[in-house]
Design an enzyme around this catalytic site. Structure first.
Site, PDB file in Angstrom:
ATOM      1  N   GLY A   1      37.098  42.240  42.974  1.00 42.23           N
ATOM      2  CA  GLY A   1      38.104  42.118  41.907  1.00 42.23           C
ATOM      3  C   GLY A   1      39.458  42.628  42.389  1.00 42.23           C
TER       4      GLY A   1
ATOM      5  N   VAL B   1      51.007  47.572  56.716  1.00 40.01           N
ATOM      6  CA  VAL B   1      51.844  46.780  57.629  1.00 40.01           C
ATOM      7  C   VAL B   1      52.985  47.644  58.173  1.00 40.01           C
ATOM      8  CG1 VAL B   1      53.458  44.817  57.738  1.00 40.01           C
ATOM      9  CG2 VAL B   1      51.230  44.551  56.620  1.00 40.01           C
TER      10      VAL B   1
ATOM     11  N   ARG C   1      34.889  36.854  46.266  1.00 42.57           N
ATOM     12  CA  ARG C   1      33.555  37.398  46.507  1.00 42.57           C
ATOM     13  C   ARG C   1      32.905  36.424  47.493  1.00 42.57           C
ATOM     14  NH1 ARG C   1      34.035  41.194  42.310  1.00 42.57           N
ATOM     15  NH2 ARG C   1      34.908  40.316  40.404  1.00 42.57           N
TER      16      ARG C   1
ATOM     17  N   ASP D   1      33.206  49.139  45.422  1.00 44.94           N
ATOM     18  CA  ASP D   1      31.996  49.611  46.119  1.00 44.94           C
ATOM     19  C   ASP D   1      31.227  48.464  46.761  1.00 44.94           C
ATOM     20  OD1 ASP D   1      31.283  48.766  43.490  1.00 44.94           O
ATOM     21  OD2 ASP D   1      29.347  49.758  43.725  1.00 44.94           O
ATOM     22  N   GLY D   2      31.275  47.283  46.159  1.00 48.58           N
ATOM     23  CA  GLY D   2      30.622  46.124  46.783  1.00 48.58           C
ATOM     24  C   GLY D   2      31.232  45.848  48.150  1.00 48.58           C
TER      25      GLY D   2
ATOM     26  N   THR E   1      40.144  48.966  42.872  1.00 51.43           N
ATOM     27  CA  THR E   1      39.449  48.340  41.736  1.00 51.43           C
ATOM     28  C   THR E   1      39.984  48.957  40.454  1.00 51.43           C
ATOM     29  OG1 THR E   1      37.346  48.166  40.528  1.00 51.43           O
ATOM     30  CG2 THR E   1      37.504  49.960  42.099  1.00 51.43           C
TER      31      THR E   1
ATOM     32  N   ASP F   1      38.269  49.458  37.947  1.00 48.89           N
ATOM     33  CA  ASP F   1      37.164  50.146  37.261  1.00 48.89           C
ATOM     34  C   ASP F   1      37.113  51.648  37.521  1.00 48.89           C
ATOM     35  OD1 ASP F   1      36.500  47.645  36.423  1.00 48.89           O
ATOM     36  OD2 ASP F   1      34.591  47.516  37.479  1.00 48.89           O
TER      37      ASP F   1
ATOM     38  N   ASP G   1      35.349  53.207  39.566  1.00 48.20           N
ATOM     39  CA  ASP G   1      33.937  53.627  39.646  1.00 48.20           C
ATOM     40  C   ASP G   1      33.535  53.979  41.076  1.00 48.20           C
ATOM     41  OD1 ASP G   1      34.214  51.041  40.533  1.00 48.20           O
ATOM     42  OD2 ASP G   1      32.389  50.290  39.587  1.00 48.20           O
TER      43      ASP G   1
ATOM     44  N   ARG H   1      46.844  47.894  16.886  1.00 49.75           N
ATOM     45  CA  ARG H   1      46.876  48.954  15.859  1.00 49.75           C
ATOM     46  C   ARG H   1      47.942  48.629  14.802  1.00 49.75           C
ATOM     47  NH1 ARG H   1      43.626  53.035  13.951  1.00 49.75           N
ATOM     48  NH2 ARG H   1      43.487  54.171  15.889  1.00 49.75           N
TER      49      ARG H   1
ATOM     50  N   ARG I   1      32.946  46.715  34.113  1.00 53.44           N
ATOM     51  CA  ARG I   1      31.609  46.288  34.583  1.00 53.44           C
ATOM     52  C   ARG I   1      30.505  47.204  34.045  1.00 53.44           C
ATOM     53  NH1 ARG I   1      30.422  42.860  39.462  1.00 53.44           N
ATOM     54  NH2 ARG I   1      32.470  43.356  40.273  1.00 53.44           N
TER      55      ARG I   1
ATOM     56  N   ALA J   1      41.886  55.959  19.337  1.00 55.09           N
ATOM     57  CA  ALA J   1      40.798  55.157  18.748  1.00 55.09           C
ATOM     58  C   ALA J   1      39.831  56.068  17.982  1.00 55.09           C
ATOM     59  CB  ALA J   1      40.053  54.416  19.850  1.00 55.09           C
TER      60      ALA J   1
ATOM     61  N   ARG K   1      39.453  58.374   4.037  1.00 53.59           N
ATOM     62  CA  ARG K   1      40.886  58.078   4.151  1.00 53.59           C
ATOM     63  C   ARG K   1      41.366  56.980   3.217  1.00 53.59           C
ATOM     64  NH1 ARG K   1      40.923  57.760  10.751  1.00 53.59           N
ATOM     65  NH2 ARG K   1      40.331  59.927  11.100  1.00 53.59           N
TER      66      ARG K   1
ATOM     67  N   SER L   1      43.070  51.407   8.817  1.00 50.01           N
ATOM     68  CA  SER L   1      42.735  50.741  10.083  1.00 50.01           C
ATOM     69  C   SER L   1      41.734  51.602  10.845  1.00 50.01           C
ATOM     70  CB  SER L   1      43.990  50.522  10.922  1.00 50.01           C
ATOM     71  OG  SER L   1      44.502  51.754  11.376  1.00 50.01           O
TER      72      SER L   1
ATOM     73  N   ARG M   1      37.199  42.534  13.284  1.00 52.97           N
ATOM     74  CA  ARG M   1      37.736  41.526  14.212  1.00 52.97           C
ATOM     75  C   ARG M   1      37.554  41.962  15.656  1.00 52.97           C
ATOM     76  NH1 ARG M   1      41.386  37.763  11.204  1.00 52.97           N
ATOM     77  NH2 ARG M   1      40.071  37.678   9.367  1.00 52.97           N
TER      78      ARG M   1
ATOM     79  N   ARG N   1      43.545  43.009  34.784  1.00 48.96           N
ATOM     80  CA  ARG N   1      43.595  42.999  36.253  1.00 48.96           C
ATOM     81  C   ARG N   1      44.986  42.679  36.777  1.00 48.96           C
ATOM     82  NH1 ARG N   1      38.161  40.855  38.017  1.00 48.96           N
ATOM     83  NH2 ARG N   1      39.200  39.304  39.287  1.00 48.96           N
TER      84      ARG N   1
HETATM   85  N1  LIG Z   1      25.100  45.004  49.492  1.00 47.53           N
HETATM   86  C1  LIG Z   1      26.032  44.291  50.114  1.00 47.53           C
HETATM   87  N2  LIG Z   1      25.900  43.967  51.413  1.00 47.53           N
HETATM   88  C2  LIG Z   1      26.840  43.263  52.070  1.00 47.53           C
HETATM   89  N3  LIG Z   1      27.971  42.811  51.494  1.00 47.53           N
HETATM   90  C3  LIG Z   1      28.173  43.088  50.197  1.00 47.53           C
HETATM   91  C4  LIG Z   1      27.220  43.830  49.430  1.00 47.53           C
HETATM   92  N4  LIG Z   1      27.689  43.948  48.175  1.00 47.53           N
HETATM   93  C5  LIG Z   1      28.869  43.294  48.138  1.00 47.53           C
HETATM   94  N5  LIG Z   1      29.165  42.774  49.350  1.00 47.53           N
HETATM   95  C6  LIG Z   1      30.328  41.954  49.702  1.00 47.53           C
HETATM   96  O1  LIG Z   1      31.489  42.466  49.055  1.00 47.53           O
HETATM   97  C7  LIG Z   1      32.052  41.450  48.215  1.00 47.53           C
HETATM   98  C8  LIG Z   1      32.740  42.080  47.053  1.00 47.53           C
HETATM   99  O2  LIG Z   1      31.803  42.816  46.286  1.00 47.53           O
HETATM  100  P1  LIG Z   1      31.925  42.914  44.699  1.00 47.53           P
HETATM  101  O3  LIG Z   1      30.827  43.799  44.232  1.00 47.53           O
HETATM  102  O4  LIG Z   1      31.993  41.556  44.137  1.00 47.53           O
HETATM  103  O5  LIG Z   1      33.368  43.542  44.442  1.00 47.53           O
HETATM  104  P2  LIG Z   1      33.963  45.009  44.624  1.00 47.53           P
HETATM  105  O6  LIG Z   1      34.219  45.254  46.059  1.00 47.53           O
HETATM  106  O7  LIG Z   1      35.219  44.921  43.842  1.00 47.53           O
HETATM  107  O8  LIG Z   1      32.951  45.974  44.048  1.00 47.53           O
HETATM  108  C9  LIG Z   1      30.870  40.565  47.869  1.00 47.53           C
HETATM  109  O9  LIG Z   1      31.259  39.268  47.472  1.00 47.53           O
HETATM  110  C10 LIG Z   1      30.112  40.527  49.182  1.00 47.53           C
HETATM  111  O10 LIG Z   1      30.716  39.640  50.091  1.00 47.53           O
HETATM  112  O1  LIG Z   2      36.631  38.382  37.703  1.00 46.37           O
HETATM  113  P1  LIG Z   2      35.161  38.373  37.597  1.00 46.37           P
HETATM  114  O2  LIG Z   2      34.511  37.836  38.816  1.00 46.37           O
HETATM  115  O3  LIG Z   2      34.729  37.762  36.320  1.00 46.37           O
HETATM  116  O4  LIG Z   2      34.688  39.894  37.546  1.00 46.37           O
HETATM  117  C1  LIG Z   2      34.868  40.697  36.447  1.00 46.37           C
HETATM  118  C2  LIG Z   2      34.626  42.129  36.861  1.00 46.37           C
HETATM  119  O5  LIG Z   2      35.607  42.518  37.811  1.00 46.37           O
HETATM  120  C3  LIG Z   2      36.258  43.697  37.390  1.00 46.37           C
HETATM  121  O6  LIG Z   2      37.454  43.312  36.737  1.00 46.37           O
HETATM  122  C4  LIG Z   2      36.580  44.553  38.569  1.00 46.37           C
HETATM  123  O7  LIG Z   2      35.387  44.926  39.220  1.00 46.37           O
HETATM  124  P2  LIG Z   2      35.300  45.063  40.795  1.00 46.37           P
HETATM  125  O8  LIG Z   2      36.589  45.673  41.233  1.00 46.37           O
HETATM  126  O9  LIG Z   2      34.117  45.953  41.048  1.00 46.37           O
HETATM  127  O10 LIG Z   2      35.128  43.703  41.368  1.00 46.37           O
HETATM  128  C5  LIG Z   2      35.287  44.320  36.377  1.00 46.37           C
HETATM  129  O11 LIG Z   2      35.953  45.194  35.478  1.00 46.37           O
HETATM  130  C6  LIG Z   2      34.715  43.107  35.727  1.00 46.37           C
HETATM  131  O12 LIG Z   2      33.438  43.351  35.203  1.00 46.37           O
END
Ligand SMILES: Nc1ncnc2c1ncn2[C@@H]1O[C@H](COP(=O)(O)OP(=O)(O)O)[C@@H](O)[C@H]1O
Ligand SMILES: O=P(O)(O)OC[C@H]1O[C@](O)(COP(=O)(O)O)[C@@H](O)[C@@H]1O
Length: 336
Positions: free
Chosen positions: A11, A24, A72, A103-104, A126, A128, A130, A155, A172, A187, A217, A221, A251, A260
């Site tokens: 993301g 750079v 991704r 983290d992915g 990110t 998030d 997280d 609001r 997420r 909130a 109250r 709202s 709503r 983002r």
């Molecule tokens: N367990 C994993 N092993 C190898 N590559 C990974 C793994 N998890 C994620 N990736 C790579 O990192 C990319 C981004 O991960 P994703 O979880 O979608 O986003 P983010 O880095 O924002 O958490 C994935 O599309 C994939 O190519």
């Molecule tokens: O844009 P996508 O692929 O629908 O992903 C949505 C997800 O990406 C995020 O915006 C960012 O998450 P990551 O940075 O871990 O990819 C989350 O908050 C949300 O759940």
């Protein structure tokens, strides 16, 4: 270390461009050639890269998104994918790689390190927030402000019509944006995955709190901030169920991907600038397998695994004061 490559993955987050710029500029300052791979890990597989001169990063510090694009990439996660990426990096004579992502992407960095001998450093990017080992991630502060701007507007109309609004924010499986946005917007109620780890809250409890607020109250709202993925069917379903239960119009507002985008706020620009410059220094010092973060205003080097090996905790004091706002309504007598 003669050539450093960088990519943005997962993301996108406001401030990624500021990080690219910092990398750079620091590279040129140190006499190193920077390359930018396009479209996250896909760029490594497709050999989609370009040399980045200082002119490429003029006027990007204030821009959201990422000039390198993000994506991704499933094929990269396989052994064959990582082998191809490694061979392409060698062919391009890359000595060090900086991965800006969540983290992915850091799992991806670790995966690549099993097949490639170059040095790899990560930057937490990110919305998030997280990722363990850093107080904040690049993009998080901007996402809070973006969510807040919308919630403040909701609001206004909620107040005018004395309505109930359920606002779904991103994250997420993490409640950082939700908690910050709830506290800062005043909130009445917040639903976060960390507060309901096993099952979503009871509909009756949610309904009761809304009814109680109106009893104390008068018609008023009421804003409930909720994290995505918390309620099956999301804010729309919950709004319908609450209306059915209480008879009060509820709503939903789903903020979605607006969170983002946008120009990064100053805190994200500063964080990205520091982390980006330091990532280059770390590579020059021969470091690898680490994420660069910031804790208590100190730059820190965090082994990749530590960035994901346990869930990052919410600020307990913020949780406590938001809980007090909730309990005030729950426990208040309507004697005034
Ligand atoms: N367990 C994993 N092993 C190898 N590559 C990974 C793994 N998890 C994620 N990736 C790579 O990192 C990319 C981004 O991960 P994703 O979880 O979608 O986003 P983010 O880095 O924002 O958490 C994935 O599309 C994939 O190519
Ligand atoms: O844009 P996508 O692929 O629908 O992903 C949505 C997800 O990406 C995020 O915006 C960012 O998450 P990551 O940075 O871990 O990819 C989350 O908050 C949300 O759940």
């Amino acid at each position: 270390m003669k050539r450093i490559a960088m990519l943005t993955s997962g993301g996108d987050a406001p401030g990624m461009n500021a990080a690219i710029r910092a990398i750079v500029l620091a590279s040129h300052y140190s006499g190193i050639q920077p390359l930018g791979y396009q479209h996250g890990f896909n760029g490594l597989l497709e050999q989609e890269y370009r040399y980045l001169g200082t002119e490429d990063v003029y006027n990007i510090i204030q821009r959201g998104g990422t000039i390198l694009k993000s994506a991704r990439c499933q094929p990269f996660t396989t052994p064959e994918g990582a082998r191809l990426a490694a061979s392409n990096l060698n062919q391009a004579k890359v000595d060090g790689l900086i991965i800006i992502g969540g983290d992915g992407s850091f799992h991806g960095a670790e995966h690549l390190s099993n097949y490639w001998n170059g040095k790899i450093v990560g930057l937490p990017g990110t919305i998030d927030n997280d990722i363990n080992g850093t107080d904040a991630t690049i993009g998080y502060y901007t996402a809070i402000d973006t969510a807040l701007e919308s919630i403040d507007k909701v609001r206004d109309t909620a107040d005018a019509f004395e309505r109930i609004f359920l606002i779904e924010v991103m994250g997420r499986h993490a409640g950082f944006i939700g908690l910050s946005a709830a506290v800062c917007s005043g909130a009445e109620q917040v639903l976060l995955p960390e507060l309901y780890p096993d099952a979503p809250p009871e509909l009756d409890d949610l309904a009761e709190h809304i009814q109680r607020a109106q009893k104390i109250r008068g018609k008023c709202s009421y804003i409930m901030v909720m994290s995505e993925n918390l309620w099956p069917g999301g804010a729309t379903d919950l709004a319908n169920q609450l209306k059915a239960r209480t008879g009060i119009e509820c709503r939903p507002v789903i903020l979605g991907h607006v969170q983002r985008g946008g120009s990064p706020v100053s805190l994200d620009r500063m964080l990205a600038s520091k982390l980006g410059a330091y990532a280059v220094e770390a590579l020059l010092a021969g470091k690898t397998g680490i994420m660069i973060g910031e804790r208590n205003q100190q730059l820190v080097e965090v082994p990749f695994q530590q960035s994901w090996n346990k869930p990052k905790a919410l600020d307990p004091y913020l949780v406590k004061i938001q809980r007090q706002v909730f309990d005030l309504v729950k426990n208040e007598n309507n004697t005034n």
